[in-house]
Enzyme design. Sequence first.
Site, PDB file in Angstrom:
ATOM      1  N   SER A   1       0.866  -1.132  -0.118  1.00  0.00           N
ATOM      2  CA  SER A   1       0.154  -0.028   0.083  1.00  0.00           C
ATOM      3  C   SER A   1       0.822   1.276  -0.044  1.00  0.00           C
ATOM      4  CB  SER A   1      -1.038  -0.088   1.077  1.00  0.00           C
ATOM      5  OG  SER A   1      -1.866   0.924   1.089  1.00  0.00           O
TER       6      SER A   1
ATOM      7  N   SER B   1      -1.157   0.936  17.545  1.00  0.00           N
ATOM      8  CA  SER B   1      -1.248   0.700  16.054  1.00  0.00           C
ATOM      9  C   SER B   1      -1.331  -0.761  15.715  1.00  0.00           C
ATOM     10  CB  SER B   1       0.072   1.230  15.572  1.00  0.00           C
ATOM     11  OG  SER B   1       0.298   0.725  14.211  1.00  0.00           O
ATOM     12  N   GLY B   2      -2.117  -1.109  14.657  1.00  0.00           N
ATOM     13  CA  GLY B   2      -2.161  -2.353  14.098  1.00  0.00           C
ATOM     14  C   GLY B   2      -1.291  -2.878  13.127  1.00  0.00           C
TER      15      GLY B   2
ATOM     16  N   ARG C   1      -0.696   5.221  18.836  1.00  0.00           N
ATOM     17  CA  ARG C   1      -1.000   6.576  18.341  1.00  0.00           C
ATOM     18  C   ARG C   1      -1.961   7.467  19.280  1.00  0.00           C
ATOM     19  NH1 ARG C   1       1.195   5.669  13.548  1.00  0.00           N
ATOM     20  NH2 ARG C   1       0.458   3.475  12.572  1.00  0.00           N
TER      21      ARG C   1
HETATM   22  C1  16G Z   1      -4.334  -0.667   7.740  1.00  0.00           C
HETATM   23  C2  16G Z   1      -5.907  -0.770   7.414  1.00  0.00           C
HETATM   24  C3  16G Z   1      -6.399   1.023   7.259  1.00  0.00           C
HETATM   25  C4  16G Z   1      -5.932   1.508   8.752  1.00  0.00           C
HETATM   26  C5  16G Z   1      -4.761   1.302   8.746  1.00  0.00           C
HETATM   27  C6  16G Z   1      -4.353   1.748  10.199  1.00  0.00           C
HETATM   28  C7  16G Z   1      -6.911  -1.978   5.709  1.00  0.00           C
HETATM   29  C8  16G Z   1      -6.982  -2.294   4.298  1.00  0.00           C
HETATM   30  N1  16G Z   1      -6.028  -1.031   5.911  1.00  0.00           N
HETATM   31  O1  16G Z   1      -3.600   0.021   6.658  1.00  0.00           O
HETATM   32  O2  16G Z   1      -7.843   0.856   6.927  1.00  0.00           O
HETATM   33  O3  16G Z   1      -6.404   2.877   8.412  1.00  0.00           O
HETATM   34  O4  16G Z   1      -4.326   0.040   8.927  1.00  0.00           O
HETATM   35  O5  16G Z   1      -3.040   1.680  10.767  1.00  0.00           O
HETATM   36  O6  16G Z   1      -7.706  -2.341   6.544  1.00  0.00           O
HETATM   37  P1  16G Z   1      -2.676   1.605  12.385  1.00  0.00           P
HETATM   38  O7  16G Z   1      -3.462   0.613  12.984  1.00  0.00           O
HETATM   39  O8  16G Z   1      -1.210   1.561  12.181  1.00  0.00           O
HETATM   40  O9  16G Z   1      -3.083   3.158  12.809  1.00  0.00           O
HETATM   41 ZN    ZN Z   2      -3.484   0.981  -0.076  1.00  0.00          ZN
END
Ligand code: 16G
Ligand code: ZN
Length: 537
Positions: A66, A507-508, A514
């Site tokens: 991505s 964060s995921g 965050r």
């Molecule tokens: C992933 C997710 C996105 C979300 C982001 C949060 C999908 C396809 N992508 O990129 O939607 O905004 O994680 O990231 O689900 P974070 O957990 O690091 O804040």
């Molecule tokens: Zn993307």
Amino acid sequence: QLPVHALSSASDKYPKPQGVAFTYGTAGFRTKGDTLESTLSRIGILAVLRSKKLNGQTIGVMITASHNPAIDNGAKLVDPRGEMLDASWEHYATLLANAETTSELLKVLTGLIPELKIDWTKPSRVVFGRDTRPSGEALVKALKAGLEAMGCDAPMDMGITTTPCLHYMVKGSNLKQEAQIKYGVPSEQGYVQKLATAFTKLMKGKTPASPLIVDCANGVGAVALAKLAPLISDILPIRLLCTNTSDASALNHSCGADYVKTNQKPPPAVQEVMEKGQRACSLDGDADRVVYYYLNPDDGKFRLLDGDKIATLAAGFIGDLVKQAGLSDTLKIGVVQTAYANGSSTQYLQHNGLPVRCVPTGVKHLHHAAERYNIGVYFEANGHGTVLFSEETIDILNAHEPRSPGQETATQHLLCLVDLINQAVGDAISDFLMVEVILAHKRWGPVEWDQGYEDLPNRLVKVNVKNRFAFKTQDAERRLVEPKGLQERVDAIVNKFEKGRSFVRPSGTEDCVRVYAEASTRVGADELAAQVATLVS
Ligand code: 16G
Ligand code: ZN
């Protein structure tokens, strides 16, 4: 039954790197591209199991990282209706990816097949694609090794393609023939054609729009738009920027949706050519996310039109069409957001009588919540999102007997929107075409669109902590339950700020926590974020 021999040689060829733990997270697996070969061979294995489990329906595999830098890569599985892999299987993906040796892998598999009640005699079908990253080719090879070892029947390689196109493919491949005729040919060409046709119908009689600048993040969006843009160039002239896919280091570098959202300014390449009042949008590296922006005609200031602005625009327009079609008692529209949605957008939606739900971050959560409405509009502030029309809704629209020409036109517009808007997952291209349709119908430029509400100043900060898993949340990630007592201290700070709101979540996708904050002033939002961050670190 398990083809032990074939699996052993595939696994020996792609040994798991030592000392690495892989996790199937919010966006599948994601890490440095050159460490992922063993993981891809195992995704191949899992995709076959998933397909067999679901009676031979087609499963998708998308290889992409991505908006991340070119050196990263990743992979995710797509379920038969074109949605993200069912959450209950994420664990099996992680389990397989982390088997240290070939014999351990075989052991895990031997246990999984009875546990998941997999009927080995079922066929398996898999379709896969990748973005423009250089590591993609080697990862495809590894994936194929896993698929072949499992005896997958003729897996289909879509080559370099966008994430939403792959999702479209998967959904289309699993439709019965009759439904497929309505849906469109499951191929890249079929998808491009479907979008172009729906867009052309919706723009009929509208004056051609002024040129739109599209920043392709030097990624696969450029490849897709090179095919689509010529088909609609007399209705919407598109100026494609950041289309360099041959220089890998250019991907997402100083361009793309994430750059714009994070830095709150146009990419240099866009800034150079953008005129005041002209609208531009930026895609991300796999074209499933989009944000708009423009420079204020008066003072030249940068103005962001993010996922929240797209959601409010779409929900308002579709709501009006439903009314005009005479169906507002039958079809219920809802909007799904995450905690990151700007408070002003939520207030604006509620003010306009639209029900809003808040769910945890990540497309799958939004998608599932949106499926509960007749028409579910979902967007993350960062630009991931789409509009879902339920099967029942489409039937109602098709069967509707309009009582006036106005009702007839509105009903037809709604049906065209079903075709224009990707029903499997958010698509940056399909989303910006939807925005263009709405602006054309309303005779709006970006300034008029922007007038609905004013974003509260906000700040997002990253905090490095010892153990992010110690942070547990509830209420759609808006409140902390652990560490104990921390939420009360956050609340005490928030209360000091006018229109203050702040939340803390792990964060995921990265090893950090965050902190989001918003308040009535820029200084307030910054100060609130800083104080909460200090509390957390
Ligand atoms: C992933 C997710 C996105 C979300 C982001 C949060 C999908 C396809 N992508 O990129 O939607 O905004 O994680 O990231 O689900 P974070 O957990 O690091 O804040
Ligand atoms: Zn993307």
